[in-house]
Design a protein around this motif. Structure first.
Motif, PDB file in Angstrom:
ATOM      1  N   VAL A  88       0.850  -1.203   0.000  1.00 52.85           N
ATOM      2  CA  VAL A  88       0.000   0.000   0.000  1.00 52.85           C
ATOM      3  C   VAL A  88       0.881   1.248   0.000  1.00 52.85           C
ATOM      4  O   VAL A  88       0.615   2.206  -0.736  1.00 52.85           O
TER       5      VAL A  88
ATOM      6  N   LEU B 131      -6.046   6.283   2.766  1.00 52.09           N
ATOM      7  CA  LEU B 131      -5.140   6.631   1.684  1.00 52.09           C
ATOM      8  C   LEU B 131      -5.495   8.057   1.275  1.00 52.09           C
ATOM      9  O   LEU B 131      -6.455   8.286   0.549  1.00 52.09           O
TER      10      LEU B 131
ATOM     11  N   SER C 255      -4.852  -3.069   5.326  1.00 50.85           N
ATOM     12  CA  SER C 255      -4.041  -2.772   4.146  1.00 50.85           C
ATOM     13  C   SER C 255      -4.404  -3.699   2.993  1.00 50.85           C
ATOM     14  O   SER C 255      -4.447  -3.272   1.831  1.00 50.85           O
TER      15      SER C 255
ATOM     16  N   LEU D  39      -5.651  -2.683  -0.677  1.00 48.05           N
ATOM     17  CA  LEU D  39      -5.002  -3.208  -1.877  1.00 48.05           C
ATOM     18  C   LEU D  39      -6.017  -3.831  -2.825  1.00 48.05           C
ATOM     19  O   LEU D  39      -5.920  -3.668  -4.046  1.00 48.05           O
TER      20      LEU D  39
END
Length: 137
Positions: free
Chosen positions: A28, A54, A83, A87
């Protein structure tokens, strides 16, 4: 001078990572770097649950936020699971199971199998907010 492999590392959570494998949080972070986004932020939601954000470089309303529904046994495992969820959203079409150590490799493959049978795609918190806004108009 000979090049030698350092071998596998075992994390405190018991996960064995070979030298050629990457943890989901590392992947990530690499994705954020490639996309010229700020580093991902991790926030503990509750015991065994971590939210990964993010961030968008310019607009915070375009941040991508991911948080697994199920709790994990350790903080480290919760971070990696969040994570992995991120992804799946940003690089879901890539065969990342080749880079992931167990148990993340199995989770990636299980999710891929579920997606093949599922008729409704998984949504992020941001997509849920957008859907709610469009329904109320």
């Amino acid at each position: 001078k000979k090049l030698t492999d350092a071998g596998a590392k075992e994390l405190p959570s018991g996960i064995k990572v070979e030298s050629w494998q990457r943890l989901p949080s590392t992947l990530v972070g690499e994705w954020c770097l490639r996309e010229k986004r700020p580093k991902p932020r991790y926030h503990e939601v509750s015991t065994g649950r971590v939210r990964v954000v993010l961030p968008d470089k310019k607009r915070s309303d375009k941040d991508l936020t991911f948080c697994p529904v199920e709790a994990s046994t350790t903080h480290e495992l919760a971070k990696e699971t969040a994570s992995l969820l991120a992804l799946r959203h940003v690089q879901g079409s890539l065969p990342l199971e080749r880079k992931l150590p167990e148990p993340f490799k199995s989770l990636w493959n299980d999710d891929e199998n579920d997606r093949g049978r599922s008729t409704t795609p998984a949504t992020t918190e941001e997509e849920d907010k957008t859907k709610k806004k469009t329904k109320t108009k």
